[in-house]
Scaffold this motif. Structure first.
Motif, mmCIF file in Angstrom:
data_model
loop_
_atom_site.group_PDB
_atom_site.id
_atom_site.type_symbol
_atom_site.label_atom_id
_atom_site.label_comp_id
_atom_site.label_asym_id
_atom_site.label_seq_id
_atom_site.Cartn_x
_atom_site.Cartn_y
_atom_site.Cartn_z
ATOM 1 N N LEU A 156 -41.319 38.751 71.493
ATOM 2 C CA LEU A 156 -41.443 37.970 73.156
ATOM 3 C C LEU A 156 -40.191 37.556 73.193
ATOM 4 C CD1 LEU A 156 -44.398 35.932 72.211
ATOM 5 C CD2 LEU A 156 -44.031 37.891 73.900
ATOM 6 N N LEU A 157 -38.644 37.504 73.078
ATOM 7 C CA LEU A 157 -37.196 36.676 72.959
ATOM 8 C C LEU A 157 -36.594 37.961 73.721
ATOM 9 C CD1 LEU A 157 -36.594 35.691 69.479
ATOM 10 C CD2 LEU A 157 -36.090 34.065 71.118
ATOM 11 N N ARG A 158 -37.161 39.075 73.947
ATOM 12 C CA ARG A 158 -37.135 40.339 74.894
ATOM 13 C C ARG A 158 -37.294 40.089 75.694
ATOM 14 N NH1 ARG A 158 -37.853 43.807 69.488
ATOM 15 N NH2 ARG A 158 -35.837 44.364 68.980
ATOM 16 N N PHE A 159 -38.842 39.582 76.257
ATOM 17 C CA PHE A 159 -39.500 38.840 77.180
ATOM 18 C C PHE A 159 -38.304 38.173 77.710
ATOM 19 C CE2 PHE A 159 -43.042 37.071 79.390
ATOM 20 C CZ PHE A 159 -42.820 38.363 80.714
ATOM 21 N N ALA A 160 -38.451 37.227 77.060
ATOM 22 C CA ALA A 160 -38.220 35.643 77.171
ATOM 23 C C ALA A 160 -36.596 35.340 78.249
ATOM 24 C CB ALA A 160 -38.176 34.528 76.485
ATOM 25 N N ALA A 161 -35.813 36.904 77.326
ATOM 26 C CA ALA A 161 -34.607 37.468 78.212
ATOM 27 C C ALA A 161 -34.473 37.662 79.016
ATOM 28 C CB ALA A 161 -33.051 38.176 77.072
ATOM 29 N N GLU A 162 -35.435 38.361 79.451
ATOM 30 C CA GLU A 162 -35.554 39.665 80.762
ATOM 31 C C GLU A 162 -36.075 38.383 82.115
ATOM 32 O OE1 GLU A 162 -37.101 41.931 83.999
ATOM 33 O OE2 GLU A 162 -35.894 42.082 82.298
ATOM 34 N N VAL A 163 -36.959 37.468 81.517
ATOM 35 C CA VAL A 163 -37.374 36.670 82.989
ATOM 36 C C VAL A 163 -36.239 35.270 83.213
ATOM 37 C CG1 VAL A 163 -39.539 34.938 83.034
ATOM 38 C CG2 VAL A 163 -39.955 36.619 81.645
ATOM 39 N N THR A 232 -49.560 29.463 69.365
ATOM 40 C CA THR A 232 -48.680 30.040 70.290
ATOM 41 C C THR A 232 -48.318 29.641 71.140
ATOM 42 O OG1 THR A 232 -50.117 31.632 72.071
ATOM 43 C CG2 THR A 232 -49.963 32.424 69.592
ATOM 44 N N PHE A 233 -46.896 29.546 71.516
ATOM 45 C CA PHE A 233 -45.987 29.011 73.370
ATOM 46 C C PHE A 233 -45.038 29.711 73.506
ATOM 47 C CE2 PHE A 233 -44.092 26.042 70.424
ATOM 48 C CZ PHE A 233 -42.772 25.954 71.138
ATOM 49 N N LEU A 234 -44.722 30.180 74.698
ATOM 50 C CA LEU A 234 -42.850 30.213 75.111
ATOM 51 C C LEU A 234 -42.727 29.699 76.481
ATOM 52 C CD1 LEU A 234 -42.426 34.160 76.130
ATOM 53 C CD2 LEU A 234 -41.727 32.109 77.685
ATOM 54 N N TRP A 235 -41.618 29.604 76.822
ATOM 55 C CA TRP A 235 -41.099 28.654 77.505
ATOM 56 C C TRP A 235 -39.648 28.957 78.170
ATOM 57 C CZ3 TRP A 235 -36.706 25.700 76.049
ATOM 58 C CH2 TRP A 235 -36.622 25.208 75.127
ATOM 59 N N VAL A 236 -39.862 28.617 79.006
ATOM 60 C CA VAL A 236 -38.208 28.779 79.286
ATOM 61 C C VAL A 236 -37.489 27.633 80.127
ATOM 62 C CG1 VAL A 236 -36.718 30.244 81.197
ATOM 63 C CG2 VAL A 236 -38.816 31.345 79.992
ATOM 64 N N ASP A 237 -36.071 26.959 80.018
ATOM 65 C CA ASP A 237 -35.663 25.762 80.823
ATOM 66 C C ASP A 237 -34.617 26.663 81.496
ATOM 67 O OD1 ASP A 237 -35.017 23.560 80.961
ATOM 68 O OD2 ASP A 237 -35.788 21.916 79.595
ATOM 69 N N PRO A 238 -34.621 26.799 82.683
ATOM 70 C CA PRO A 238 -33.655 26.890 83.364
ATOM 71 C C PRO A 238 -32.427 26.001 83.571
ATOM 72 C CG PRO A 238 -36.074 27.093 84.706
ATOM 73 C CD PRO A 238 -36.426 26.237 83.555
ATOM 74 N N VAL A 239 -32.636 24.499 83.046
ATOM 75 C CA VAL A 239 -31.984 23.593 83.198
ATOM 76 C C VAL A 239 -30.960 23.828 81.946
ATOM 77 C CG1 VAL A 239 -31.371 21.267 83.920
ATOM 78 C CG2 VAL A 239 -32.869 22.210 85.413
ATOM 79 N N GLY A 241 -30.859 26.481 79.914
ATOM 80 C CA GLY A 241 -30.808 28.334 79.936
ATOM 81 C C GLY A 241 -31.047 28.954 78.392
ATOM 82 N N VAL A 242 -32.035 28.581 78.760
ATOM 83 C CA VAL A 242 -32.575 28.895 77.097
ATOM 84 C C VAL A 242 -34.116 29.028 77.078
ATOM 85 C CG1 VAL A 242 -30.962 27.906 75.903
ATOM 86 C CG2 VAL A 242 -32.849 27.153 75.728
ATOM 87 N N ALA A 243 -34.641 29.778 76.511
ATOM 88 C CA ALA A 243 -35.544 30.108 76.229
ATOM 89 C C ALA A 243 -36.477 29.868 74.804
ATOM 90 C CB ALA A 243 -36.776 31.333 77.211
ATOM 91 N N ALA A 244 -37.305 29.440 73.985
ATOM 92 C CA ALA A 244 -38.062 29.284 73.013
ATOM 93 C C ALA A 244 -39.476 29.829 73.339
ATOM 94 C CB ALA A 244 -38.196 28.104 72.496
ATOM 95 N N VAL A 245 -39.970 30.552 71.549
ATOM 96 C CA VAL A 245 -40.682 31.623 71.222
ATOM 97 C C VAL A 245 -41.355 30.377 69.758
ATOM 98 C CG1 VAL A 245 -42.916 33.363 70.889
ATOM 99 C CG2 VAL A 245 -40.394 33.333 72.442
ATOM 100 N N ALA A 246 -42.882 30.376 69.622
ATOM 101 C CA ALA A 246 -43.264 29.941 68.393
ATOM 102 C C ALA A 246 -44.410 30.669 68.624
ATOM 103 C CB ALA A 246 -43.217 28.622 68.723
ATOM 104 N N LEU A 247 -44.884 31.218 66.824
ATOM 105 C CA LEU A 247 -45.883 31.790 67.533
ATOM 106 C C LEU A 247 -46.748 31.208 66.118
ATOM 107 C CD1 LEU A 247 -45.621 35.199 68.261
ATOM 108 C CD2 LEU A 247 -45.982 33.468 69.585
ATOM 109 N N ALA A 248 -48.033 31.113 65.463
ATOM 110 C CA ALA A 248 -48.515 31.004 64.380
ATOM 111 C C ALA A 248 -49.734 31.068 64.189
ATOM 112 C CB ALA A 248 -48.793 29.445 64.560
ATOM 113 N N ASP A 249 -50.495 31.337 62.702
ATOM 114 C CA ASP A 249 -52.095 32.183 63.270
ATOM 115 C C ASP A 249 -53.125 31.052 62.362
ATOM 116 O OD1 ASP A 249 -50.926 31.246 60.266
ATOM 117 O OD2 ASP A 249 -51.596 32.706 59.191
#
Length: 273
Positions: A156-163, A232-239, A241-249
């Motif tokens: 998902l970090l690969r996907f977050a970089a792509e977005v 689970t979450f994935l956010w992108v903050d354009p201001v 300049g980063v994205a974060a991913v967190a996954l849990a069970d």
């Protein structure tokens, strides 16, 4: 660089968790936990499915404003949760474009529409259009395009970089996906109650001025992404300049409402510091 703030996931009341932060150029700023562990994504599946839908649009297989789903609805309505379909049932509750009715059924009808248009099962189309080109080898769609994705933080970090810096899509298409569709539409943000407006892009939820919200108190209004009932979450903050991913069970609940904004605010503070 290692982000100490990501260690906060150690305090989460879960058995297994992993998190990471990535810049637009693909630089991973920090990770913590089992990066290769495959977690059920629940609704974090939707941004992946939406990205595949946008590839289908750019390939000319579908148009955003062509009819799809219930009468009066389009591909755009399905992506933006304004088709009028119920949450988990294929029945219409409102005219298209009138209300923001968050709908798994809408994403299932979107997947069916694209499968028919491309003559490729949607899970396979997603693999060919998004997962394979990005090297997301531990990600698969194992059922509904609304909620049955399985993936890892590494993928998902690969996907977050792509977005953040699109290679698979024209940047203008991604900018459209991050832009409010059907402005002013009210609706319920699952887990967080009624929001007016309940802003949404094409498959991505947009933070804007929503309160309460699952991102941080210091997240910019332009922050967009998705969370899932699987914890689970994935956010992108354009201001920022980063994205974060967190996954849990552990399923989403009060623990996540409390823990997620704390993690996000700590990450953003550390990056600013």
């Amino acid at each position: 660089m290692s982000l100490q703030s990501l260690a906060l996931i150690e305090n989460w009341p879960v058995t297994t968790a992993a998190a990471g932060v990535v810049r637009a150029d693909g630089t991973v700023l920090g990770t913590h936990g089992a990066l290769g562990h495959r977690f059920p994504l629940a609704s974090v599946t939707k941004p992946l499915a939406a990205y595949a839908a946008l590839v289908a649009y750019e390939e000319g297989a579908v148009e955003l404003d062509e009819p799809a789903g219930p009468p009066g609805a389009t591909v755009r309505h399905l992506l933006a949760h304004t088709s009028g379909l119920a949450f988990d049932e294929h029945r219409v509750l409102a005219p298209a474009g009138e209300r923001r009715l968050y709908s798994n059924a809408g994403f299932e009808q979107l997947g069916d529409h694209i499968a028919k248009a491309t003559d490729i099962p949607f899970a396979e189309y997603l693999r060919q259009a998004v997962l394979e080109p990005l090297g997301m080898t531990s990600t698969s769609l194992e059922g509904s395009p609304a909620k049955d994705g399985v993936s890892s933080v590494a993928d998902l970090l690969r996907f977050a970089a792509e977005v953040q810096a699109p290679r698979l899509l024209d940047p203008r298409t991604v900018a459209e996906a991050m832009s409010v569709q059907f402005p002013g539409t009210k609706g319920v943000l699952p887990g967080y109650g009624h929001q007016s407006p309940n802003d949404w892009g094409l498959g991505f939820e947009i933070r804007d001025s929503k309160s309460p919200h699952w991102s941080g108190t210091s997240s910019s209004p332009r922050t967009f992404g998705h969370f899932g009932q699987a914890g689970t979450f994935l956010w992108v903050d354009p201001v920022a300049g980063v994205a974060a991913v967190a996954l849990a069970d552990r399923a989403f609940g009060p623990w996540a409402v409390e823990a997620w904004p704390v993690l996000t605010d700590a990450v953003l503070a550390e990056l600013r510091g």
